[in-house]
Each structure stands twice: as C-alpha cells, then as structure tokens.
Design a protein around this motif. Structure first.
Motif, PDB file in Angstrom:
ATOM      1  N   VAL A   6     -25.980   9.580   4.855  1.00  0.00           N
ATOM      2  CA  VAL A   6     -26.064   9.415   3.393  1.00  0.00           C
ATOM      3  C   VAL A   6     -24.762   9.844   2.732  1.00  0.00           C
ATOM      4  CG1 VAL A   6     -27.102  10.431   1.331  1.00  0.00           C
ATOM      5  CG2 VAL A   6     -28.562   9.504   3.138  1.00  0.00           C
ATOM      6  N   ILE A   7     -24.227  10.980   3.158  1.00  0.00           N
ATOM      7  CA  ILE A   7     -22.980  11.478   2.569  1.00  0.00           C
ATOM      8  C   ILE A   7     -21.824  10.528   2.866  1.00  0.00           C
ATOM      9  CG2 ILE A   7     -21.279  13.330   2.646  1.00  0.00           C
ATOM     10  CD1 ILE A   7     -23.584  15.285   3.157  1.00  0.00           C
ATOM     11  N   LEU A   8     -21.742  10.031   4.100  1.00  0.00           N
ATOM     12  CA  LEU A   8     -20.654   9.119   4.461  1.00  0.00           C
ATOM     13  C   LEU A   8     -20.736   7.814   3.676  1.00  0.00           C
ATOM     14  CD1 LEU A   8     -20.444   9.624   8.345  1.00  0.00           C
ATOM     15  CD2 LEU A   8     -18.866  10.452   6.589  1.00  0.00           C
ATOM     16  N   PHE A   9     -21.946   7.279   3.531  1.00  0.00           N
ATOM     17  CA  PHE A   9     -22.103   6.050   2.757  1.00  0.00           C
ATOM     18  C   PHE A   9     -21.759   6.284   1.289  1.00  0.00           C
ATOM     19  CE2 PHE A   9     -25.148   4.299   6.066  1.00  0.00           C
ATOM     20  CZ  PHE A   9     -24.265   3.309   6.480  1.00  0.00           C
ATOM     21  N   MET A 107     -21.460  -2.545   0.954  1.00  0.00           N
ATOM     22  CA  MET A 107     -22.696  -3.105   1.512  1.00  0.00           C
ATOM     23  C   MET A 107     -23.937  -2.292   1.120  1.00  0.00           C
ATOM     24  SD  MET A 107     -23.775  -5.679   3.216  1.00  0.00           S
ATOM     25  CE  MET A 107     -25.355  -6.155   3.910  1.00  0.00           C
ATOM     26  N   PRO A 108     -23.977  -0.979   1.344  1.00  0.00           N
ATOM     27  CA  PRO A 108     -25.170  -0.233   0.908  1.00  0.00           C
ATOM     28  C   PRO A 108     -25.325  -0.197  -0.600  1.00  0.00           C
ATOM     29  CG  PRO A 108     -23.483   1.275   1.709  1.00  0.00           C
ATOM     30  CD  PRO A 108     -23.020  -0.106   2.044  1.00  0.00           C
ATOM     31  N   LEU A 109     -24.189  -0.138  -1.316  1.00  0.00           N
ATOM     32  CA  LEU A 109     -24.266  -0.096  -2.777  1.00  0.00           C
ATOM     33  C   LEU A 109     -24.884  -1.368  -3.330  1.00  0.00           C
ATOM     34  CD1 LEU A 109     -23.521   1.356  -5.437  1.00  0.00           C
ATOM     35  CD2 LEU A 109     -21.297   0.205  -5.314  1.00  0.00           C
ATOM     36  N   PHE A 110     -24.381  -2.537  -2.894  1.00  0.00           N
ATOM     37  CA  PHE A 110     -24.922  -3.801  -3.381  1.00  0.00           C
ATOM     38  C   PHE A 110     -26.358  -4.005  -2.901  1.00  0.00           C
ATOM     39  CE2 PHE A 110     -20.354  -5.539  -3.616  1.00  0.00           C
ATOM     40  CZ  PHE A 110     -20.259  -5.200  -4.953  1.00  0.00           C
ATOM     41  N   TYR A 111     -26.644  -3.564  -1.686  1.00  0.00           N
ATOM     42  CA  TYR A 111     -28.003  -3.715  -1.177  1.00  0.00           C
ATOM     43  C   TYR A 111     -28.998  -2.940  -2.044  1.00  0.00           C
ATOM     44  CZ  TYR A 111     -31.999  -3.552   1.976  1.00  0.00           C
ATOM     45  OH  TYR A 111     -33.256  -3.641   2.507  1.00  0.00           O
ATOM     46  N   VAL A 112     -28.620  -1.733  -2.407  1.00  0.00           N
ATOM     47  CA  VAL A 112     -29.503  -0.920  -3.250  1.00  0.00           C
ATOM     48  C   VAL A 112     -29.673  -1.560  -4.629  1.00  0.00           C
ATOM     49  CG1 VAL A 112     -29.663   1.275  -4.489  1.00  0.00           C
ATOM     50  CG2 VAL A 112     -29.060   1.254  -2.060  1.00  0.00           C
ATOM     51  N   ILE A 113     -28.562  -1.976  -5.235  1.00  0.00           N
ATOM     52  CA  ILE A 113     -28.626  -2.561  -6.576  1.00  0.00           C
ATOM     53  C   ILE A 113     -29.438  -3.859  -6.573  1.00  0.00           C
ATOM     54  CG2 ILE A 113     -27.254  -3.609  -8.416  1.00  0.00           C
ATOM     55  CD1 ILE A 113     -25.021  -1.639  -7.707  1.00  0.00           C
ATOM     56  N   ILE A 114     -29.156  -4.733  -5.604  1.00  0.00           N
ATOM     57  CA  ILE A 114     -29.841  -6.028  -5.554  1.00  0.00           C
ATOM     58  C   ILE A 114     -31.324  -5.838  -5.228  1.00  0.00           C
ATOM     59  CG2 ILE A 114     -29.989  -8.189  -4.253  1.00  0.00           C
ATOM     60  CD1 ILE A 114     -26.910  -7.956  -3.927  1.00  0.00           C
ATOM     61  N   SER A 115     -31.623  -4.933  -4.317  1.00  0.00           N
ATOM     62  CA  SER A 115     -33.018  -4.678  -3.972  1.00  0.00           C
ATOM     63  C   SER A 115     -33.783  -4.117  -5.165  1.00  0.00           C
ATOM     64  CB  SER A 115     -33.099  -3.702  -2.792  1.00  0.00           C
ATOM     65  OG  SER A 115     -32.456  -4.228  -1.657  1.00  0.00           O
ATOM     66  N   PHE A 116     -33.158  -3.172  -5.868  1.00  0.00           N
ATOM     67  CA  PHE A 116     -33.808  -2.586  -7.040  1.00  0.00           C
ATOM     68  C   PHE A 116     -34.028  -3.649  -8.115  1.00  0.00           C
ATOM     69  CE2 PHE A 116     -33.577  -0.480 -11.195  1.00  0.00           C
ATOM     70  CZ  PHE A 116     -34.620   0.426 -11.069  1.00  0.00           C
ATOM     71  N   LEU A 117     -32.966  -4.430  -8.398  1.00  0.00           N
ATOM     72  CA  LEU A 117     -33.076  -5.464  -9.425  1.00  0.00           C
ATOM     73  C   LEU A 117     -34.079  -6.535  -9.010  1.00  0.00           C
ATOM     74  CD1 LEU A 117     -31.986  -6.568 -12.103  1.00  0.00           C
ATOM     75  CD2 LEU A 117     -30.178  -7.720 -10.825  1.00  0.00           C
ATOM     76  N   GLY A 118     -34.006  -6.972  -7.750  1.00  0.00           N
ATOM     77  CA  GLY A 118     -34.951  -7.981  -7.281  1.00  0.00           C
ATOM     78  C   GLY A 118     -36.382  -7.490  -7.328  1.00  0.00           C
ATOM     79  N   GLY A 119     -36.594  -6.228  -6.969  1.00  0.00           N
ATOM     80  CA  GLY A 119     -37.943  -5.677  -7.022  1.00  0.00           C
ATOM     81  C   GLY A 119     -38.480  -5.606  -8.434  1.00  0.00           C
TER      82      GLY A 119
END
Length: 604
Positions: A6-9, A107-119
């Motif tokens: 988590v810290i590294l990402f 990659m993790p940043l966009f995945y989180v944003i897109i997943s949150f927005l899509g949800g």
C-alpha cells in the motif's frame, strides 16, 4: 507485506501526480516528491488504498467482469499518460525507469477512481426511480416545449457572441472556401479540396452580400444559421432525453455545457466547416440512438429513417471524413437489426451512398467543381513519418530512395521542417502537389503515389519503431488530457483572415465592440481553472468516450455502446489528422459526451 505494498503504491501514485519530466534530466529532481502538496497527496492515498485493499471498504464490485473491465480502462488511461508525458520528457532523462514508476503509480490510482465512479453510476442507474419534475420551469423546458425552449436557451447564450463578433469571425479555411466560390464566379471552376457544399454556402453569402451592398448583414447570415443549427441539434438531444426518461440533472448539465461552453459559442459565429459538421454528426448520432434503443419508434413512420438519411448525407458534405462515420456505423446497425429491419437498413444505406455519389460525381461537376485525383492532406501522417525517418536514420536512406524523395519533396528541407504538432511544414516541402499541378487536379501526385508507398513501406520494414514513435508524437494530444490545444486554441477571436486582409470584401467587425470581444476572449481563460480546464483538452473527451463505452460494454448493453461509434471514428480520424491537438477536429467527439453520459442512466 500488504501494508508495505500500500505504501509503495501510494508513493508511486504521488510521484505520478507530481513528476517533472520536462524541465530536468536529473532523476532525483524529476521525482519531485518534496513539498506540502506531495505530502498531503501521499497521506490521502495511503488512507484510501488501506481502506480498499486492507480493510475491504469503499469499493464493492460484485462481478469479476466489472473488475476486469475497469482494469482494462485503467490500463488504457495509464498508457495514454505514459505516452503523453514521454513526448515532452527531457532528452537526458532515463524515461524508461520513470515509465515503470508511472505505471506502478497510475494503474492503481486510475483503477480506484474508475471503479469508484463506475460503481456509483451503477448504483444510481439501478436505483433511480421515475423521472420527476422539480419545478414548472423544468417541466416547461424539458417536457412540454423541448424544441422551442432548448433552442431559445441556446440562442440566448450565443447572443453576446453574435453581437460582439457581428457580422462574423473568419477562419483560414472559411476564407479559402469563400475564395473558391469567387474563383467559380470568375473562371467557372474551383477544386474540391474543401467540401463544395460549404464553399457554395459561404461563398454565396460573401459574394452576393457584397454585390447587393449589404456586406455586414449578408455575412451575418452564416453565424445566425450555424447558431440555429447547433441549437436545433441540442434540442433534438433533449427530445431523446425525454423519450429515455433521463434524470433532469443530466438534462440541465447538458444544456449548460452546450449553451455556455465558450468553444461552442465561438465556433458558431465563425466561418468554418467544423461549425456545421459537429451539429450534423450529433443529429446523425441522435437518430442512430433512436434506431438502437427505440426501434419501434424509429421504424413506426418514415420520419426518423428520412432524417437519418438526410443527416448522413449532409455529414459527408461538410467534412471529407464524414464518410468514415457512415462506413463504420451502418454495418454495425445492419448486424444489430433483425428481420425485415435489415432490409430497411440496407435501403437507407443505399440511399445515402447513392446520394453522396451523385452529389460528388454528377451535381458538383455540373456546377463547375473539379475533382482532385489526390488530396494530399490524406497522406500527412505518412509525410511526417518520412521526414522523421530522415532525422532518425539519415545514413539508412538509400540513394534510390533519396533520389525519388528529392523529386517529390525538397528532401533536405523536409527533414529539417518536421514539426510533430503541424504537418503543414512538411506538406509545404512538396514539389509535386496541388499547387504545382498542371491541370490543378494533382494528377502528377497520383502517378507517383504507388512508388511513394513502396519507399514508405521499405523504410518502415527497416525501422518500424521510427514510424511508431512519429505517429505517437503527431497524435498523442488526442488521448493525453494534460496538453493544451495547439493551433487555433479555443476559437477564432478575430476576422482578419485571407480575403479580408487582402481587401476583397468590405465586411468588418464593429470597432466600438472591440472591448466586448476582448472580454469574451478572456472568458475562455477559464481553461486555466481546475476542473473546468479539462473541458478545453481534446484528450479528456477521448477518456470520457472510452469510459462510457467501456461501462456500457461491462454492463452488456451492447446496443447503447454502439452509439459511441461516431465519436470513436472521429477520434481515430484525429489521430491521423494534419494537426495534433486541434480542438476543432475534436468537436464531433466533444459534442457526443453528454449524450453518451446520459445513456449510462437510461433505464435498462
């Protein structure tokens, strides 16, 4: 290990957000991690990532299909950012290492944003109730008098621009098309480098307004017509919203975007074919959506079928690339249709292509329009690759290739003139072109075209990466949202173009309104504000189209996803266009984002 990951990402994402690859070749300085904003971002990202991947909160995706779909979209956005930043990276910087860090961060940043927005969109789309009015104004505007009300609102939003820029604003292409019509009047012919229909329209307004002694009023007809056309297109979008019971907040947001966004306002008062092309493309897409999601209503009478044919034909007559929208969308519509409707689809397609053929090969030639055998603008991306190849691998160009290329271009100047943002510089190096053609049809270029393709392909086989890198350099602005528009910016805030600077036409803007025009030009500086500024970035709209189409595909709503095709086709055309990050080229994709966004909230 999970805490460490988590810290590294979070560290990588912070670096991705603040990395400076343009001003330094020093890796430690490029990381740009010291500072209060960076510390705040790091703390927030650690908190968010921990809640997601350790505590299992925030994101609640129910299906593997959703997770895979959002990962694909995040990967595309990550790739766009890495490619985009690479174009401006300092030459001495080891960008390959930076790219790895950027991938681990984006990659993790966009995945989180897109997943949150899509949800959130999924929850809203599944949980929305009946569309209810909140006021009499909303009811009057979006239910009872949609066409009249929406057109009135859009026209009122355009009114300050119509007054300030009276009689019009002039672009290079608009002035050139007026000159085409003047040439027809003087010599009886002009060439179809630009769409003839628009040349007839613009040229007739200019010539006859001058002959009749009403230069300003006559030239004002075109901005007025373009404003009415764009207002009508927006009204038809809102009619579709009413049919699909789209939530009112989306209708208000769309109306504000179409009415107040300065790019629409400015291009409506400008003589340029794009101001006609984008509303026609939007109208064609609206009819396409009717056909996809309201087939009973679409085929109930002849109205929608005839309108789709009309808009499809006009779309091809206002920009040369309009035909590609038809070539991609009509086969998809045919596949989706069932039973007798396939026959209707074939009949409509036959009518469109027959009309286009007759216009281009019968009517226009009869009126004095001469067809070019080759339009050199079509090959601009190839010219760019040839020029860049000469820079990257000068010793690898054979004597035979150089002799041919030097016959076709001023080759030494071609190599030096290469500019990834604008292909005009390499195009101007052509010795065999429209300007030098003996009969004006560019037949000389047509004769050597196959030989040029052989040289181009031979060099591609030797160094394909050179061609790939050139393509990326010349197109990245259409999918990288952190670069500003290049040529023409947010519109033409002046009138001194082509024929007007040469004194061929007496129309002039009102001097007393110059401060008002200056004020409206300053309004466009909103592009420097957070959030709003993204509306002025071509790449942002590509992301919006990708997200909307991806979300619909994830939900298996394939019919609605097909509605993104006109936007996708126009984006692909932009990638091989002569200008990188040209906002007027992106207008057809920009105008479809509200419509695609609304489809996300259509009741399934």
């Amino acid at each position: 290990m999970r805490e460490l990951a988590v810290i590294l990402f979070a560290v990588s994402s912070t670096i991705a957000l603040f990395v400076d690859v343009e001003s330094t070749g020093n890796l430690s300085m490029a990381l740009n991690g010291d500072g209060i904003p960076q510390l705040i971002a790091l703390v927030i990202l650690i908190y968010v990532y921990r809640r997601i991947w350790i505590q299992g909160e925030l994101l609640h995706m129910r299906k593997r299909r959703e997770r895979a779909g959002y990962a694909v979209i995040a990967f595309l956005f990550t790739l766009a950012m890495i490619i985009g930043k690479a174009q401006g990276a300092e030459e001495d910087l080891k960008y390959s290492l930076i790219a790895v860090i950027l991938f681990a961060g984006y990659m993790p940043l966009f995945y989180v944003i897109i997943s949150f927005l899509g949800g959130k969109i999924t929850d809203m789309a599944d949980g929305q109730g009946e569309c209810r009015t909140s006021s009499r104004v909303t009811r009057w505007l979006f239910e009872d008098h949609v066409v009249l009300g929406v057109m009135l609102v859009v026209f009122l939003c355009r009114l300050p621009y119509l007054i300030a820029f009276y009689p019009c604003s002039m672009s290079w292409d608009g002035g050139a098309q007026i000159c085409d019509f003047y040439s027809l009047h003087d010599s009886g012919a002009f060439f179809n480098h630009h769409p003839p229909l628009v040349s007839f329209l613009y040229g007739a307004a200019a010539l006859y307004s001058q002959k009749w002694g009403i230069p300003d009023l006559g030239m004002f007809v075109i901005p007025l017509m373009q404003t009415c056309l764009s207002a009508f297109a927006v009204a038809q979008v809102c009619v579709l919203y009413r049919e699909l019971a789209i939530p009112y907040w989306i209708r208000w947001t769309s109306l504000a975007y179409y009415g107040l966004f300065t790019v629409w306002c400015m291009f409506d008062v400008t003589y340029i074919k794009d101001s006609i092309y984008w509303p026609l493309t939007l109208l064609y897409t609206v009819e396409m959506v009717w056909c996809l999601v309201r087939q009973e209503a679409f085929f109930a009478g002849r109205k929608h079928v005839l309108l789709m044919i009309l808009y499809g034909v006009l779309m091809t007559q206002t920009r040369n690339n309009g035909i590609f929208v038809l070539l991609f969308t009509i086969p998809v519509l045919f596949v989706i249709m069932q039973g007798k409707r396939k026959g209707y689809c074939l009949g409509a397609a036959a009518a469109i292509f027959a009309a286009v053929y007759l216009l281009d090969n019968a009517l226009y030639p009869a009126l004095g329009v001469v067809n070019l055998e080759v339009k050199e603008d079509t090959y601009c991306i190839l010219f760019q690759q040839t020029a860049k190849y000469g820079q990257d691998h000068p010793d690898d160009v054979t004597e035979e290739e150089r002799a041919f290329l030097n016959r076709m271009f001023d080759y030494d100047e071609l190599v030096e003139a290469y500019n990834p943002q604008l292909a005009d510089w390499v195009k101007n190096c052509l010795k065999i072109c429209e300007a030098t053609s003996a009969d004006g049809t560019n037949s000389e270029f047509a004769q050597i075209r196959d030989e040029y393709f052989r040289v181009w392909f031979a060099q591609f086989l030797r160094h394909p990466l050179s061609y790939v890198n050139t393509f990326l350099e010349c197109s990245y602005g259409y999918y990288y949202p952190e670069v500003r528009p290049y040529k023409e910016g947010t519109g033409f805030y002046e009138m001194d173009r082509n024929m007007f600077t040469e004194g061929m036409h007496p129309a002039r803007q009102i001097t007393a309104l110059a401060p008002f025009r200056f004020l409206l030009e300053q309004v466009s500086k909103f592009e420097y504000l957070p959030g709003i500024g993204l509306l002025y970035r071509c790449g942002f709209y590509t992301w919006c189209v990708a997200f909307a189409a991806g979300w619909l595909l994830i939900r298996k709503r394939y019919r609605e996803a097909a509605a993104a095709l006109p936007a996708v086709v126009n984006i692909l055309v932009c990638l091989i266009s002569p200008v990188n990050t040209c906002i007027r080229y992106a207008l057809p994709a920009m105008c479809m984002v509200p419509l695609l966004s609304a489809l996300l909230f259509k009741k399934e």
